[in-house]
Write a protein that holds these residues in place. Structure first.
Motif, short mmCIF file in Angstrom:
data_model
loop_
_atom_site.label_atom_id
_atom_site.label_comp_id
_atom_site.label_asym_id
_atom_site.label_seq_id
_atom_site.Cartn_x
_atom_site.Cartn_y
_atom_site.Cartn_z
N LEU A 48 11.27 2.33 5.41
CA LEU A 48 11.60 2.76 4.00
C LEU A 48 10.45 3.64 3.51
CD1 LEU A 48 13.94 -0.22 2.83
CD2 LEU A 48 14.59 1.94 3.67
N THR A 49 9.40 2.93 3.57
CA THR A 49 8.32 3.79 3.05
C THR A 49 7.82 4.96 3.55
OG1 THR A 49 7.31 1.60 2.38
CG2 THR A 49 5.70 3.53 2.56
N VAL A 62 8.53 7.07 0.26
CA VAL A 62 7.12 7.84 -0.22
C VAL A 62 6.65 8.97 0.24
CG1 VAL A 62 4.75 7.10 -0.67
CG2 VAL A 62 6.72 5.44 -0.96
N HIS A 63 6.75 9.07 1.75
CA HIS A 63 6.19 10.30 2.39
C HIS A 63 7.18 11.05 2.70
CE1 HIS A 63 2.59 7.79 2.42
NE2 HIS A 63 3.18 6.88 3.30
N ALA A 106 0.88 -1.00 0.12
CA ALA A 106 -0.04 0.11 0.10
C ALA A 106 0.94 1.28 -0.03
CB ALA A 106 -0.87 0.04 1.32
N THR A 107 2.22 1.07 0.31
CA THR A 107 3.08 2.42 0.21
C THR A 107 3.68 2.58 -1.25
OG1 THR A 107 4.83 0.70 0.54
CG2 THR A 107 3.88 1.35 2.52
N HIS A 108 3.23 1.94 -2.10
CA HIS A 108 3.56 2.08 -3.41
C HIS A 108 4.97 1.78 -3.86
CE1 HIS A 108 -0.31 3.83 -4.09
NE2 HIS A 108 0.06 4.65 -3.07
N ILE A 109 5.83 1.05 -2.87
CA ILE A 109 7.06 0.73 -3.19
C ILE A 109 6.88 -0.82 -3.70
CG2 ILE A 109 9.30 0.02 -2.33
CD1 ILE A 109 9.32 2.05 -0.26
N ARG A 145 16.42 6.37 -6.52
CA ARG A 145 15.41 6.55 -7.60
C ARG A 145 14.33 7.59 -7.14
NH1 ARG A 145 14.29 1.71 -7.49
NH2 ARG A 145 15.40 1.08 -9.33
N ALA A 146 14.23 7.90 -6.02
CA ALA A 146 13.09 8.78 -5.60
C ALA A 146 13.97 10.12 -5.26
CB ALA A 146 12.31 8.34 -4.35
N LYS A 147 15.10 10.32 -5.42
CA LYS A 147 15.64 11.75 -4.97
C LYS A 147 15.34 12.19 -3.80
CE LYS A 147 16.31 12.62 -9.87
NZ LYS A 147 16.29 11.39 -10.40
N VAL A 148 15.48 11.35 -2.64
CA VAL A 148 14.94 11.91 -1.52
C VAL A 148 15.97 13.02 -0.93
CG1 VAL A 148 13.79 9.90 -0.57
CG2 VAL A 148 16.21 10.19 -0.33
N PHE A 149 15.69 13.83 -0.07
CA PHE A 149 16.86 14.81 0.22
C PHE A 149 17.47 14.64 1.56
CE2 PHE A 149 18.10 18.84 2.43
CZ PHE A 149 18.96 19.59 1.17
#
Length: 304
Positions: free
Chosen positions: A83-84, A88-89, A5-8, A31-35
């Motif tokens: 990790l989600t 994701v959030h 449900a977390t879209h990973i 991949r998500a380019k987190v900061f």
């Protein structure tokens, strides 16, 4: 391939070992380019930290002996959830784990406080050498805008005979700070005061005032990465040019410093705005791991 449900999208049966999960975490963060701006500076360190936290492994020790250890299904679910939250959030890791580390010391944190990352911590580790002549002398220290209380705690460790006051406007932040002070068993040396800067301190004077106040200018606030939006706005926003609280601190600090007292201020990337506002102020820029443009020191006698 299953998608949580977390879209990973991942089949966790394919991720078996610590090595597998750290590699997966690094790949997904990139991949998500987190900061990265709340402790770890890169995807690898952050993936290792979240993995250690999820598996209850020692945070300050290397993973070497665990690289090929297999995870249980429960551990896999917990780590995937963490990790989600991060990917994701875009929640900072410290809000996921409920803790932050500064100069080797652990602090409880949650969304009521900014995540500890002040460069003043580095200066306290060196006992503000050479500006403090005798670190073992009795001192009165004020940590203005104390937040989680981390700098107040570090000041108490740096100056073992000092009495420290941690001041903040946020009652919620002071609740977190109280817990940290108790965790470090410093209740007899660190006092907390709820106050709008100096207004609640009456005529108290201090040998040293340290402060990491809200200093982010409004233009930058509108462009912050999503990770920072999880933090309390009042702990970040410093008005149009970032000087809103710093102006007040500079105007009032002289009345709360003993003769020869020192004021140490962190202002992040706002040096340009500061020098535009105070071109003639005799400040000393201090070296930190971020360079010499993040923190300044000024003597009471120069606070005109």
């Amino acid at each position: 391939m299953t998608e949580t449900a977390t879209h990973i999208a991942v089949d966790i049966r394919e991720l078996k070992t610590v090595r597998d999960w750290v590699r997966f975490g690094v790949s997904e963060m990139r991949r998500a380019k987190v900061f990265f701006g709340h402790g770890c500076t890169n995807a690898f360190d952050e993936a290792v930290y979240l993995t250690q936290s999820a598996l209850c492994l020692p945070i300050m020790e290397p993973l070497d002996v665990f690289w090929d250890a297999r995870l249980t299904e429960h551990e896999k679910t917990r780590l995937l959830n963490m990790l989600t939250e991060r990917i994701v959030h875009r929640k900072p890791a410290s809000y996921i784990t409920g803790e932050s580390w500064l100069q080797g010391h652990r602090f409880d944190v949650d969304k009521r406080v900014i995540i500890p990352r002040s460069f003043i911590a580095e200066l306290l580790a060196d006992q503000l050498t050479p500006w403090i002549n005798d670190p073992e002398a009795p001192m009165q220290v004020l940590d203005m805008c104390t937040g989680s209380g981390c700098l107040a705690v570090l000041a108490a460790y740096a100056f073992e005979n000092a009495q420290v006051v941690g001041a903040d406007l946020s009652a919620d932040a002071l609740e977190v700070a109280k817990g940290n002070i108790n965790n470090h068993h410093l209740q007899d040396r660190v006092t907390l005061v709820e106050t709008d800067l100096f207004t609640g301190l009456e005529d108290q004077q201090f040998d040293l005032i340290i402060t990491n106040p809200p200093y982010v200018n409004e233009h930058t606030m509108r462009r912050l990465p999503p990770e920072y939006l999880h933090e309390p706005r009042m702990a970040l926003a410093g008005g149009d040019n970032g000087m809103q609280l710093i102006d007040r601190i500079l105007a009032e600090a002289r009345n709360h410093l003993t003769d020869g007292g020192l004021l140490v201020v962190e202002l992040g990337n706002e040096k340009m705005h500061f020098e535009e506002a105070y071109p003639d102020l005799n400040v000393i820029w201090l070296d930190t791991s971020a360079g010499d443009e993040q923190v300044f020191l000024i003597h009471k006698e120069d606070l005109e």
